[in-house]
Design a protein around this motif. Sequence first.
Motif, PDB file in Angstrom:
ATOM      1  N   HIS A  60       0.829  -1.205   0.000  1.00  0.00           N
ATOM      2  CA  HIS A  60       0.000   0.000   0.000  1.00  0.00           C
ATOM      3  C   HIS A  60       0.870   1.264   0.000  1.00  0.00           C
ATOM      4  CE1 HIS A  60      -2.556   3.156   1.817  1.00  0.00           C
ATOM      5  NE2 HIS A  60      -3.526   2.563   1.135  1.00  0.00           N
ATOM      6  N   GLU A 110      -6.414  -8.574  -2.596  1.00  0.00           N
ATOM      7  CA  GLU A 110      -6.191  -7.250  -1.996  1.00  0.00           C
ATOM      8  C   GLU A 110      -5.216  -6.415  -2.824  1.00  0.00           C
ATOM      9  OE1 GLU A 110      -5.166  -7.231   2.103  1.00  0.00           O
ATOM     10  OE2 GLU A 110      -6.993  -8.255   2.706  1.00  0.00           O
ATOM     11  N   GLU A 144      -7.211  -4.593  -5.228  1.00  0.00           N
ATOM     12  CA  GLU A 144      -7.912  -3.474  -4.574  1.00  0.00           C
ATOM     13  C   GLU A 144      -6.979  -2.273  -4.388  1.00  0.00           C
ATOM     14  OE1 GLU A 144      -9.696  -4.916  -0.967  1.00  0.00           O
ATOM     15  OE2 GLU A 144     -11.512  -5.541  -2.017  1.00  0.00           O
ATOM     16  N   MET A 145      -5.740  -2.555  -3.990  1.00  0.00           N
ATOM     17  CA  MET A 145      -4.801  -1.445  -3.794  1.00  0.00           C
ATOM     18  C   MET A 145      -4.495  -0.746  -5.118  1.00  0.00           C
ATOM     19  SD  MET A 145      -2.212  -2.644  -0.780  1.00  0.00           S
ATOM     20  CE  MET A 145      -2.228  -4.423  -0.837  1.00  0.00           C
ATOM     21  N   LYS A 169      -7.232   1.507  -6.112  1.00  0.00           N
ATOM     22  CA  LYS A 169      -7.168   2.753  -5.349  1.00  0.00           C
ATOM     23  C   LYS A 169      -6.108   3.703  -5.915  1.00  0.00           C
ATOM     24  CE  LYS A 169      -6.481   4.733  -0.804  1.00  0.00           C
ATOM     25  NZ  LYS A 169      -6.192   4.525   0.627  1.00  0.00           N
ATOM     26  N   LEU A 173      -6.224 -14.286 -11.295  1.00  0.00           N
ATOM     27  CA  LEU A 173      -6.987 -13.678 -10.216  1.00  0.00           C
ATOM     28  C   LEU A 173      -7.251 -14.697  -9.131  1.00  0.00           C
ATOM     29  CD1 LEU A 173      -9.571 -11.901 -12.444  1.00  0.00           C
ATOM     30  CD2 LEU A 173      -8.427 -10.733 -10.589  1.00  0.00           C
ATOM     31  N   SER A 194      -9.852 -15.654  -7.031  1.00  0.00           N
ATOM     32  CA  SER A 194     -11.253 -15.262  -7.157  1.00  0.00           C
ATOM     33  C   SER A 194     -11.959 -15.269  -5.818  1.00  0.00           C
ATOM     34  CB  SER A 194     -11.956 -16.181  -8.129  1.00  0.00           C
ATOM     35  OG  SER A 194     -11.618 -17.511  -7.853  1.00  0.00           O
ATOM     36  N   GLY A 234     -13.972 -10.805  -1.972  1.00  0.00           N
ATOM     37  CA  GLY A 234     -14.159 -10.246  -3.303  1.00  0.00           C
ATOM     38  C   GLY A 234     -13.525  -8.874  -3.414  1.00  0.00           C
ATOM     39  N   ILE A 235     -13.598  -8.340  -4.614  1.00  0.00           N
ATOM     40  CA  ILE A 235     -13.035  -7.017  -4.895  1.00  0.00           C
ATOM     41  C   ILE A 235     -14.113  -5.974  -4.589  1.00  0.00           C
ATOM     42  CG2 ILE A 235     -11.976  -5.555  -6.648  1.00  0.00           C
ATOM     43  CD1 ILE A 235     -10.360  -8.077  -5.809  1.00  0.00           C
ATOM     44  N   ARG A 236     -13.779  -5.074  -3.659  1.00  0.00           N
ATOM     45  CA  ARG A 236     -14.816  -4.216  -3.086  1.00  0.00           C
ATOM     46  C   ARG A 236     -14.774  -2.781  -3.577  1.00  0.00           C
ATOM     47  NH1 ARG A 236     -12.701  -6.052   2.613  1.00  0.00           N
ATOM     48  NH2 ARG A 236     -10.874  -6.145   1.266  1.00  0.00           N
ATOM     49  N   ASN A 237     -13.844  -2.441  -4.444  1.00  0.00           N
ATOM     50  CA  ASN A 237     -13.744  -1.031  -4.850  1.00  0.00           C
ATOM     51  C   ASN A 237     -13.677  -0.862  -6.367  1.00  0.00           C
ATOM     52  OD1 ASN A 237     -11.233  -2.124  -5.043  1.00  0.00           O
ATOM     53  ND2 ASN A 237     -10.132  -0.388  -4.167  1.00  0.00           N
ATOM     54  N   LEU A 238     -14.493  -1.651  -7.052  1.00  0.00           N
ATOM     55  CA  LEU A 238     -14.550  -1.521  -8.511  1.00  0.00           C
ATOM     56  C   LEU A 238     -15.130  -0.177  -8.946  1.00  0.00           C
ATOM     57  CD1 LEU A 238     -15.694  -5.082  -9.625  1.00  0.00           C
ATOM     58  CD2 LEU A 238     -13.477  -4.028 -10.032  1.00  0.00           C
ATOM     59  N   HIS A 239     -15.678   0.593  -7.991  1.00  0.00           N
ATOM     60  CA  HIS A 239     -16.198   1.912  -8.374  1.00  0.00           C
ATOM     61  C   HIS A 239     -15.112   2.795  -8.993  1.00  0.00           C
ATOM     62  CE1 HIS A 239     -14.421   2.602  -4.443  1.00  0.00           C
ATOM     63  NE2 HIS A 239     -14.402   3.891  -4.703  1.00  0.00           N
ATOM     64  N   HIS A 240     -13.847   2.502  -8.690  1.00  0.00           N
ATOM     65  CA  HIS A 240     -12.769   3.276  -9.326  1.00  0.00           C
ATOM     66  C   HIS A 240     -12.769   3.101 -10.841  1.00  0.00           C
ATOM     67  CE1 HIS A 240     -10.925   4.630  -5.606  1.00  0.00           C
ATOM     68  NE2 HIS A 240     -10.849   3.397  -5.148  1.00  0.00           N
ATOM     69  N   LEU A 241     -13.286   1.972 -11.332  1.00  0.00           N
ATOM     70  CA  LEU A 241     -13.410   1.793 -12.786  1.00  0.00           C
ATOM     71  C   LEU A 241     -14.183   2.957 -13.393  1.00  0.00           C
ATOM     72  CD1 LEU A 241     -14.417  -1.978 -13.186  1.00  0.00           C
ATOM     73  CD2 LEU A 241     -12.181  -0.969 -13.631  1.00  0.00           C
TER      74      LEU A 241
END
Lengths: 362, 362
Positions: free
Chosen positions: B216, B235, B238-239, B242, B255, B257, B283-290
Motif C-alpha cells: 500500500h 487485496e 484493490e490497492m 485505489k 486472479l 477469485s 471479493g473485490i470491493r472497490n470496482l467503483h474506481h473503474l
Amino acid sequence: MAPIRNGRVLFNAIPRGYPIPGETTVYDTTQVIDIDTAPLLGGFLLKTLVLSVDPYMRGRMYAPGLGDSYTEPFQIGKPLTGFGIGVVVRSETSVVEEESYIYGSTIPHQEYSIIPTLGDLEIIEKHPDLPWSTYLGAAGMPGQTAYMGWKEFAHGKQGETAFITSGAGSVGSMVIQLAKQAGMKVIASAGSEDKVKFMKEIGADIAFNYKTTNTHNMLKHEGPIDVYWDNVGGEMLEMVLKFAAPKGRLLECGLISGTTPPNEVMPYFERLWVSGYNSPSLGIRNLHHLVTKGLTMNGIFLPRLLPKYETEFYNTIPEMLAKGEIKYSADITKGLEKLGDVILAVQKGWNTGKAVVVVAEE
Amino acid sequence: MAPIRNGRVLFNAIPRGYPIPGETTVYDTTQVIDIDTAPLLGGFLLKTLVLSVDPYMRGRMYAPGLGDSYTEPFQIGKPLTGFGIGVVVRSETSVVEEESYIYGSTIPHQEYSIIPTLGDLEIIEKHPDLPWSTYLGAAGMPGQTAYMGWKEFAHGKQGETAFITSGAGSVGSMVIQLAKQAGMKVIASAGSEDKVKFMKEIGADIAFNYKTTNTHNMLKHEGPIDVYWDNVGGEMLEMVLKFAAPKGRLLECGLISGTTPPNEVMPYFERLWVSGYNSPSLGIRNLHHLVTKGLTMNGIFLPRLLPKYETEFYNTIPEMLAKGEIKYSADITKGLEKLGDVILAVQKGWNTGKAVVVVAEE
C-alpha cells in the motif's frame, strides 16, 4: 427596475443518511438582486431556467478535507451547484452574448447568478421541439453517458444479447433503445412494475422486476450476455460475470462498491455518488471470468468521452428525441423552493424518469 | 529394433489439496513400444522432448462431471497431458513429416505417443541458439501471454508507470521487459529476495518482496499506476484500483477469485486454475474506481489473441531471446520420472523460472 428576490437553495448541514429538506438544504429568499444594475465585473448575469437533480449530489454533502473524494464538497451556507441551464440577461464579456443559453455542471442553485467567466460552461442551442428540461436528461449528461459509453465500448452486434440494469432510468432507457437499434436481444431490469411496463414500451424484449423475479434464473435461460450495462454492481454483476458470453463486454456505469477495503477511505457519500444506491454489498468474488472468457470491463467516465462524441451527439440525438425515434421519460417539478424535496425523492428512488426542477420559464 | 520402455506419468487419484508424487500421479514403466513397427493407423509417432509443468494442471485433477469447469479433467489411469514439444519419428500422414517438431497443449506425458491426427497441434521450428525448453516458456505460452496481452491492452507510454505482480515468473518477467522497452517506470513485486534480485536484473526500476514490504505504501509513493499486470487479484488488485491513474489499464492474467458467490459452483480446482494460488480472498470491493477514473480491465485469454499476433511473436521474440535482448529464467528438470515432483514444486511455488521437464535429448 427595482431589486427583486433572488431565491437560493443553500447547503445548511451535513446529513446523516438521507438529506432532509429544510435541514440539509434550506430555500432562502433573503437575497435580492437588481438585474439591471448589479455589477458584473466583466462577467455575465445568468437567469436560471432548469436544474438537474442527480443521485451524485448526496456525495457532495460532506465536510471539507474528509476522505479523498474526487468531487468537491458543497460549502455550508452557500448555494448548491449542479447541472443546469440558464439564459444570459446581461454580459460584459465578448465570449457570452445576451440571450444566449448556457449549460454546465456548475450552475448555482439560485434564480440569478453573476458568473465571472464562461470557464467549463458551454453555450448551448435548443431544438425547437424540445423543452430545456430534455437537455438535462436524454439530451444532456445522462443521455451522453448512454450514447457515448455505448458507442465507445459496447460493440453490439446483430443477434447478440444485451442486459441493462436500471433500464427505466434516464441512462438505461436510452441504452435499451441503442441496443435494439443495434439488432440485439435486450433484457432489462428495474425495481417496479411501472418501470417494467416502461422498459417494454421502449423496446426491451424481456423486462423484469428484480425484486420479484429471480435474476439468476432469468440470465441462465435468456443469456449468455454479450453486452452488460451495469448501473448497480453487487450480486447482479456477479451473476452477469457467471453468465457472460466469451468476449463479453461489461460497461460499468454505476457500482455498489460495498464494504470498505483495508487502507481505503471510501465513506458512504462516495459509494452513493457512484451507485445512486445505499445498500451495502460484499465485493465481487468471481472476476476470474474476466480471464477465462476474455471479458472486457470498461468504466464509463463521461469527461473522457465528450471530446470524441459531443458534436455527433448534439447533431443526432435531439432530432431523434424530437421525432420520437428515441423515447424518454422526465419527472418535472416546478419551483426552486421544491428542490430539496426532489433531492430526497431522487435518493429514495421515488422519481420516474429524469428529475428536473424548472426554476423559471423563459 | 526390439520394443523399448515407454515411460508414462499416469493420473492415479484425485488429490485432496496438493498433488502428491506417487499418489496423485505415478510414473509407470510397464508399457513398451516398438518404435519401428508399432501401427500408426494413419497417424504419427511422436518422441517427447520437453514437457511444461504449469499451475493450471492442478485444476484438471478433479472428477468428471463435477462443476462447470471449462477444462476437461485428467482421466484416472491415463497419462497426464499438457504443453509440450516432440519430434516425429515416423508418420503415415502427409501433413506431418518425419523429423519435424510438434508443439501443442495436449502432448501426452509419456516418452512415445501415437497421435492419430495433427488437430490443434502445430509444427514448430526452433531458433538454432535456443533450447526447446525455451519454447515452453519465454518463447511459448507464457511468453505469448505476456507479449500478446501487452500488445493488445497495455498501451504503455513513455513516462507512465507500470506495476507487475509475480514479476519473476515466466509471464511477469517478460512483461517487465516489455514495459521498460515502452519507456515506462516499472514497479514489480514477487515473494522472495531471490526473485526481487532477478526482477532488478531484468530492468525493474523498483522491485519489492510483497511479503516483507507494505505494498500500500509502495504504491502510494511510487504510483499512480497507469498499467497494471495482474497475476494475483485479491487485496493487491484493490490497492491498485485505489492508486490507479485516470484512464489506467488493468490487464487481468490471474486472479484469486476468493469465496464462492451465491448460486455459483466454483470449486477449489477452478480457482486454482486461474490463480495458480490457493489462498482464499474476499471479493473485490472497490470496482467503483473503474467508473470514477475511467479505467479499463481486460481479461487476457490467449486463444483470442493468437490469431492476431502469433506470426509476429515467432518472428521477433525467439531472436531477441537468443541475442539476450530479452532475458528469461527456466527451471529445468531432467527425466520424466521427476514430473510428479515438479508438479508439486510448481503448486508450492518452489520453482524459480519456467518449470520444464526434459524427457529426452534429440
